[in-house]
Motif scaffolding. Sequence first.
Motif, PDB file in Angstrom:
ATOM      1  N   ILE A 101       0.811  -1.240  -0.116  1.00  0.00           N
ATOM      2  CA  ILE A 101      -0.208   0.081   0.025  1.00  0.00           C
ATOM      3  C   ILE A 101       1.084   1.345  -0.027  1.00  0.00           C
ATOM      4  O   ILE A 101       2.033   1.141   0.637  1.00  0.00           O
ATOM      5  CB  ILE A 101      -1.029   0.070   1.239  1.00  0.00           C
ATOM      6  N   GLY A 102       0.365   2.267  -0.792  1.00  0.00           N
ATOM      7  CA  GLY A 102       1.089   3.527  -0.924  1.00  0.00           C
ATOM      8  C   GLY A 102       0.322   4.652  -1.254  1.00  0.00           C
ATOM      9  O   GLY A 102      -0.867   4.561  -1.327  1.00  0.00           O
ATOM     10  N   GLY A 103       1.017   5.780  -1.399  1.00  0.00           N
ATOM     11  CA  GLY A 103       0.261   7.038  -1.847  1.00  0.00           C
ATOM     12  C   GLY A 103      -0.628   6.836  -2.805  1.00  0.00           C
ATOM     13  O   GLY A 103      -1.791   7.600  -3.039  1.00  0.00           O
TER      14      GLY A 103
ATOM     15  N   LEU B 143       2.089   8.168   2.631  1.00  0.00           N
ATOM     16  CA  LEU B 143       0.995   7.261   2.866  1.00  0.00           C
ATOM     17  C   LEU B 143       0.141   7.654   3.799  1.00  0.00           C
ATOM     18  O   LEU B 143      -1.234   8.011   3.670  1.00  0.00           O
ATOM     19  CB  LEU B 143       1.453   6.134   3.489  1.00  0.00           C
TER      20      LEU B 143
ATOM     21  N   PHE C 280       3.615  -1.273   3.976  1.00  0.00           N
ATOM     22  CA  PHE C 280       3.756   0.149   3.863  1.00  0.00           C
ATOM     23  C   PHE C 280       4.485   0.556   2.977  1.00  0.00           C
ATOM     24  O   PHE C 280       5.667   0.240   2.817  1.00  0.00           O
ATOM     25  CB  PHE C 280       3.839   0.941   5.146  1.00  0.00           C
ATOM     26  N   ASP C 281       4.169   1.624   1.850  1.00  0.00           N
ATOM     27  CA  ASP C 281       5.424   2.101   0.804  1.00  0.00           C
ATOM     28  C   ASP C 281       5.938   0.893  -0.138  1.00  0.00           C
ATOM     29  O   ASP C 281       6.891   1.294  -0.592  1.00  0.00           O
ATOM     30  CB  ASP C 281       6.290   3.031   1.314  1.00  0.00           C
TER      31      ASP C 281
ATOM     32  N   TRP D 249      -7.450   5.243  -2.736  1.00  0.00           N
ATOM     33  CA  TRP D 249      -7.777   5.396  -1.368  1.00  0.00           C
ATOM     34  C   TRP D 249      -8.913   5.999  -1.416  1.00  0.00           C
ATOM     35  O   TRP D 249      -9.940   5.736  -0.209  1.00  0.00           O
ATOM     36  CB  TRP D 249      -6.958   6.240  -0.677  1.00  0.00           C
TER      37      TRP D 249
ATOM     38  N   PRO E 176       0.470   4.626   9.919  1.00  0.00           N
ATOM     39  CA  PRO E 176       1.321   5.010   8.682  1.00  0.00           C
ATOM     40  C   PRO E 176       1.868   6.584   8.855  1.00  0.00           C
ATOM     41  O   PRO E 176       1.333   7.345   9.864  1.00  0.00           O
ATOM     42  CB  PRO E 176       0.148   5.086   7.505  1.00  0.00           C
TER      43      PRO E 176
END
Length: 279
Positions: free
Chosen positions: A201-203, A263, A236-237, A247, A259
């Motif tokens: 998962i990331g931005g 993120l 994360f990332d 998102w 987070p």
Amino acid sequence: MDSDRSPTADTASTERRLSRRPDGDRFSKLARHKHIISQLTAAPTLRASELAAALGVSGETIRRDLMELQEQRLINRTYGGASRPFALEPALTDRKAIMIAEREAIAAAVADLVLPNEVLMLAAGATTFHVARRLAARARDLTVVTHDYAIAAALAVNPSIRVLCCPGRYHPTEGYVFGTQTIASIDGYEANRAIVGATGIGGRGINDADDEAGAIYGAMVRRAAEAIVVADHTKFDQRALTVFAQWTEIDRLVTDRPPEGALAMALRQAGTEVVVAQP
């Protein structure tokens, strides 16, 4: 004046001195490699010329560093620089053997959100398997749509849970079905909640290393009134092959640590609620 220097600045200065060769003013190879990896944690791509200038070495030295890091599968070389490597999913049996406490905490937090008589969509995965076991132990009067046979079997021990299995092509090592039949089946249902995992998962959103699995997860997200992503902090990332949801499509992220950075900002901007479940 020395009194104006912050402790952080002093620590960084000390680390820089310790990381240099004793007979020169350049970073050692190990220190350069650590610097490159740490910079790619903060930014998805780096330019070789900027790395050479920051580390005080030649472009040829940086190119050798990047080649060695790529051979170790720690980075991806690009034209003129480097990027983060794509995350690869270990085998399912390996995934089920790690982060157990974190996944159990996440599963307990998700089970607390589920109400009797709800319809759920539960995607394949190691973390969602923990969710299934927790639901089987404490939930009542649910209908669960899933494409994962292990999840179906875990839920079936609770006679008050009705399990609807999707059709499709069987994945022998992952234990789920996928393909156009699976997605068509999902599109025929409505659900209160979709609960999906991720490779990373990331931005930019939620991604998976398998494009076929990602297509199923995205379909579940679109067919549910509420979408929940379950992922521990090691995701994360991390980038992977396919981004299956943004998102803005996700209502909650249930994880084991808050987070940070880009993120966290992306989650705030999208209005995604973060539920932190401490192991």
